[in-house]
Design an enzyme around this catalytic site. Structure first.
Site, short mmCIF file in Angstrom:
data_model
loop_
_atom_site.label_atom_id
_atom_site.label_comp_id
_atom_site.label_asym_id
_atom_site.label_seq_id
_atom_site.Cartn_x
_atom_site.Cartn_y
_atom_site.Cartn_z
N LYS A 52 15.44 -11.36 -12.79
CA LYS A 52 15.04 -10.12 -12.10
C LYS A 52 13.68 -9.66 -12.60
CE LYS A 52 19.80 -8.99 -11.05
NZ LYS A 52 21.04 -8.26 -11.31
N GLN A 96 23.06 -4.07 -15.52
CA GLN A 96 23.68 -5.37 -15.27
C GLN A 96 25.17 -5.33 -15.59
OE1 GLN A 96 22.00 -7.88 -13.80
NE2 GLN A 96 23.82 -9.15 -13.77
N ASP A 119 20.94 -1.29 -6.56
CA ASP A 119 22.06 -2.21 -6.35
C ASP A 119 22.92 -1.76 -5.17
OD1 ASP A 119 22.30 -4.42 -8.12
OD2 ASP A 119 22.79 -3.09 -9.79
N1 GUN Z 1 26.46 -8.60 -11.92
C1 GUN Z 1 26.65 -9.58 -11.01
N2 GUN Z 1 25.92 -9.33 -9.90
C2 GUN Z 1 25.29 -8.16 -10.10
C3 GUN Z 1 24.39 -7.40 -9.31
O1 GUN Z 1 24.05 -7.73 -8.17
N3 GUN Z 1 23.94 -6.25 -9.89
C4 GUN Z 1 24.32 -5.85 -11.13
N4 GUN Z 1 23.84 -4.70 -11.59
N5 GUN Z 1 25.16 -6.55 -11.89
C5 GUN Z 1 25.63 -7.70 -11.37
#
Ligand code: GUN
Length: 287
Positions: A52, A96, A119
């Site tokens: 990211k 995350q 998200d």
């Molecule tokens: N863990 C697995 N996929 C995601 C996601 O798309 N966003 C976040 N914040 N955590 C995750």
């Protein structure tokens, strides 16, 4: 033989579009900023967070990483989120998941300001997705839709089956397909006749989290198969929820793992962060 839909290619296109828009926004004095919070030492989460940050740098965003120790308290985490909610140069906040067991994931998601929830996990944003009136796209499902559009597939009137009912993927995925007039079925661990239901799908989205779960006898001839899974097989090799080798000859379109849905999630996250930054720019010029 199926057409392989390349998420690598489509995500690069989305990121290039975001980059171009970001350059325009910078000319107006706004640089999109994403804060990424990671708690603990989960190796998979570390890889996702690194990817990211890398994507942010590539499209011209500023990213801030907050790597907190495993033993971080709920209060400390909420305090950090509150600070970031009030930090003007931060447009998006991402925590995350999964979080260490002692932390309350729901409370953390609720604490992120909805206008910075890139998200789209906050109940307010989830509600907006439900009624089809949303700014933030649920990243993974939106990535799947982008792949469907890129392949020129019309969802309207099609039998769409989503395997998996998670809040992050399954449920919002079903909503996006429904918004495009698909006839949608969500399958899960208690579904009866799973094989038959899946074998009736024109568009099949696998988001179960089980390596090679979808076999050839679960897929209709000519179906469009989208694989959200990222798993390791018995040899430790990356694989999806779909048994690609078995299913590919039956499908008309299929996404590979890796290089399918995975890269799309991050591209859509960049898109959401850009959306938030554009809104900041608009409110700056309005004041
Ligand atoms: N863990 C697995 N996929 C995601 C996601 O798309 N966003 C976040 N914040 N955590 C995750």
């Amino acid at each position: 033989m199926a057409v392989i839909i390349s998420g690598k290619e489509v995500s690069a296109k989305v990121r290039a579009e975001v980059k171009a828009e970001c350059e325009q926004l910078k000319e107006k004095g706004v640089t999109p900023g994403l804060a990424v919070i990671i708690v603990g030492n989960d190796p998979a989460s570390r890889v996702y967070v690194n990817n990211k940050k890398k994507a942010c740098a590539e499209v011209g965003f500023v990213s801030e990483e907050y790597a907190l120790p495993e033993e971080t308290s709920q209060e400390e985490l909420l305090q950090l989120i509150d600070q970031l909610n009030h930090k003007p140069e931060i447009d998006g906040i991402l925590c995350q998941l999964p979080l260490p067991k002692h932390l309350d994931e729901k409370a953390v998601i609720n604490a992120i300001a909805p206008e910075k929830d890139v998200d789209a996990f906050h109940p307010s944003n989830v509600g907006k997705i439900m009624i089809g009136d949303y700014r933030f796209l649920p990243c993974t499902p939106a990535g799947v839709m982008e792949l469907i559009h890129h392949a020129g597939i019309d969802v309207s009137g099609k039998n769409c089956v989503v395997i998996g009912r998670s809040n992050i993927v399954g449920k919002p995925m079903a909503m996006l397909l429904l918004h495009e007039n698909g006839t949608v079925t969500i399958c899960h661990s208690r579904t009866k006749n799973l094989k038959e239901v899946c074998a009736n799908a024109d568009i099949l989205v696998a988001a179960v989290g089980k390596p090679k779960f979808v076999k050839a006898d679960m897929v209709k001839d000519g179906a469009v198969v989208l694989d959200v899974g990222i798993n390791r097989d018995e040899n430790g090799k990356l694989c999806g929820d779909v048994d690609f080798k078995e299913v590919e000859p039956k499908a008309s379109y299929i996404t590979p793992v890796p290089g399918g849905v995975g890269p799309m999630t991050i591209a859509m996250l960049m898109k959401n962060t850009l959306t938030a930054a554009i809104e900041r720019g608009a409110s700056l010029s309005a004041n």
